[in-house]
Scaffold this motif. Structure first.
Motif, PDB file in Angstrom:
ATOM      1  N   THR A 164     110.080  -3.289 -19.968  1.00 20.29           N
ATOM      2  CA  THR A 164     110.955  -4.172 -20.730  1.00 20.29           C
ATOM      3  C   THR A 164     112.057  -4.685 -19.811  1.00 20.29           C
ATOM      4  O   THR A 164     112.707  -3.902 -19.112  1.00 20.29           O
ATOM      5  N   THR A 166     115.602  -6.540 -19.933  1.00 20.80           N
ATOM      6  CA  THR A 166     116.691  -6.876 -20.841  1.00 20.80           C
ATOM      7  C   THR A 166     117.783  -7.597 -20.064  1.00 20.80           C
ATOM      8  O   THR A 166     118.240  -7.111 -19.024  1.00 20.80           O
ATOM      9  N   LEU A 202     118.726   2.410 -23.641  1.00 20.79           N
ATOM     10  CA  LEU A 202     117.534   1.792 -23.087  1.00 20.79           C
ATOM     11  C   LEU A 202     116.875   2.666 -22.028  1.00 20.79           C
ATOM     12  O   LEU A 202     115.801   2.348 -21.545  1.00 20.79           O
ATOM     13  N   ARG A 313     110.341  -9.054 -22.882  1.00 24.61           N
ATOM     14  CA  ARG A 313     111.632  -9.550 -22.406  1.00 24.61           C
ATOM     15  C   ARG A 313     112.586  -9.737 -23.579  1.00 24.61           C
ATOM     16  O   ARG A 313     112.206 -10.290 -24.614  1.00 24.61           O
ATOM     17  N   LYS A 314     113.816  -9.269 -23.382  1.00 26.86           N
ATOM     18  CA  LYS A 314     114.825  -9.348 -24.432  1.00 26.86           C
ATOM     19  C   LYS A 314     116.130  -9.862 -23.836  1.00 26.86           C
ATOM     20  O   LYS A 314     116.393  -9.709 -22.645  1.00 26.86           O
ATOM     21  N   THR A 315     116.958 -10.442 -24.690  1.00 29.76           N
ATOM     22  CA  THR A 315     118.297 -10.882 -24.290  1.00 29.76           C
ATOM     23  C   THR A 315     119.312 -10.310 -25.260  1.00 29.76           C
ATOM     24  O   THR A 315     119.168 -10.450 -26.483  1.00 29.76           O
ATOM     25  N   VAL A 316     120.313  -9.659 -24.736  1.00 30.07           N
ATOM     26  CA  VAL A 316     121.373  -9.115 -25.576  1.00 30.07           C
ATOM     27  C   VAL A 316     122.421 -10.201 -25.764  1.00 30.07           C
ATOM     28  O   VAL A 316     123.007 -10.687 -24.788  1.00 30.07           O
TER      29      VAL A 316
END
Length: 413
Positions: A164, A166, A202, A313-316
């Motif tokens: 992942t 982030t 995480l 894929r993530k975006t905070v």
């Protein structure tokens, strides 16, 4: 008690020690060495003033808590669903809302903690200031990684072949949900070491501790209930160290002694051991077996997923401000944590969380059930250093005290 501490209930709901739960391996500890004379208070001040912000090292972690050894299942591992029930792999409810968001006692968290409570681990740690950290957890035939490089965080699990990526908010856009309050101890605070943007949740194994992080927790609440003394000077990872000892003055706690090996040159905690009352050998031991205080190569913090890896894929998002809020409390509200109370003081303190804190199906999960014993007030986890009582209604009582003390606290509610 911080929200970060509450977050890991129930197994971590005890005074500082169980957050670390892991370690005691072949540490490089030798005979007594000659060091300049210092008092216990001077060694404590030396530790508080350490400014180490670059290092590479191997940490050996183990626990001898009297529990049967369980595999560290980890999120998404083949045995997780069977060991922790049908909801182990997903947190979604019928309405699409993540159950994990409402209750941090998710299967992945519990499975990882159970593994660390019952088995040894080797962890490689790399640090280059506040913006770069890497943690590698070396499992049997597998590896889990957390790589933080600026505003990018990678997690990777070789057992599941999943990764992942982030993306964190940029500088000045601090998100309170990612703030690791546990590491911000005013007595040991070093702004170069403690990055509020690094999401501890995480991490591939959220319960690994460095000796520095554990030592900060253990000395945070020092008061007259603790006797400070010095043991024989020693060596850890080929470095001379003072042996600071914390001894509870009360007999109501299961903890007999805490020992912190403090690097004589820098004040960096090199090893922490926790010994149960009446015992000679450590029940919990975490320490460096190798240590290099030079900056790691920049390439250490670069990560490219191996071929065939499934990547998410993530975006905070940056924190939103309440339209009428001003000042440091203007951040967006986070999910409410269970209301936690504390009874007793010092080493004999008991953490109390209300009904519904522990999910109703958790105690029936095979991996958890192996560690629990039925008692008149519900189910209990009894170890050499701490005890946890879970009532039929999901209330939780925990502390570094005998089961009888928890049962008495529960009866008084």
């Amino acid at each position: 008690m911080t929200r970060q501490w509450i977050r890991w209930m129930p197994a971590a709901a005890m005074p500082a020690v169980i957050a670390a739960a892991v370690l005691a391996g072949p540490l490089q500890v030798s005979s007594t060495v000659d060091l300049p004379h210092r008092t216990p208070q001077q060694v404590l001040a030396l530790m508080a003033g350490n400014t180490v912000h670059q290092l590479s090292g191997t940490v050996q972690e183990s626990a001898r808590l009297g529990l049967p050894q369980l595999p560290d299942l980890g999120p998404g591992s083949p045995g997780q669903r069977a060991s922790l029930g049908p909801g182990a792999s997903s947190g979604a409810t019928a309405g699409g809302t993540s159950a994990v968001a409402r209750n941090p006692l998710k299967a992945a968290t519990i499975s990882q903690l159970l593994g660390f409570l019952t088995g040894p681990h080797t962890v490689r740690v790399y640090l280059d200031g506040a913006g770069r950290q890497r943690v590698q957890v070396l499992d049997k035939l597998a590896e889990r990684d957390l790589i933080h490089n600026g505003t990018t965080v990678w997690t990777y699990n070789s057992a599941t072949n999943k990764a992942t990526e982030t993306t964190l908010p940029g500088p000045g856009m601090r998100n309170p949900r990612l703030h690791n309050a546990k590491l911000h101890n005013p007595k040991l605070h070093n702004p170069k070491l403690h990055n509020p943007k690094l999401p501890r949740a995480l991490a591939p194994g959220a319960f690994e501790q460095t000796p520095s992080a554990l030592a900060a927790e253990l000395v945070k609440g020092l008061d007259p209930t603790t006797q400070l003394s010095l043991g024989p000077n020693t060596k850890v990872a080929k470095r001379g160290a003072y042996e600071l000892q914390l001894i509870p003055r009360t007999t109501k706690t299961l903890i007999g002694k805490v020992t912190i090996a403090v690097d004589a040159a820098t004040g960096l905690p090199l090893r922490v051991t926790v010994t149960a009352r009446g015992q000679d050998s450590a029940a919990v031991d975490i320490g460096f077996s190798t240590l290099d205080l030079a900056a790691p190569p920049a390439s250490t913090f670069m990560f490219t997923p191996p071929p065939g890896t499934s990547v998410t894929r993530k975006t905070v998002p940056a924190p939103k401000l309440h339209p009428h809020a001003v000042g440091p409390r203007a951040h967006a509200r986070t999910h409410a944590a269970p209301k936690v109370d504390t009874s007793g003081t010092g080493w004999a303190a008991i953490t109390e969380a209300p009904a519904g804190t522990v999910p109703s199906d958790l105690t029936a999960a095979p991996a958890v059930a192996r560690l629990l014993q039925p008692v008149p007030g519900g189910h209990a986890l009894s170890t050499a250093l701490f005890t946890v009582l879970i009532t039929p209604g999901g209330a939780l009582y925990a502390g570094a005290v005998p089961l009888a003390a928890l049962e008495q606290a529960a009866a008084a509610r």
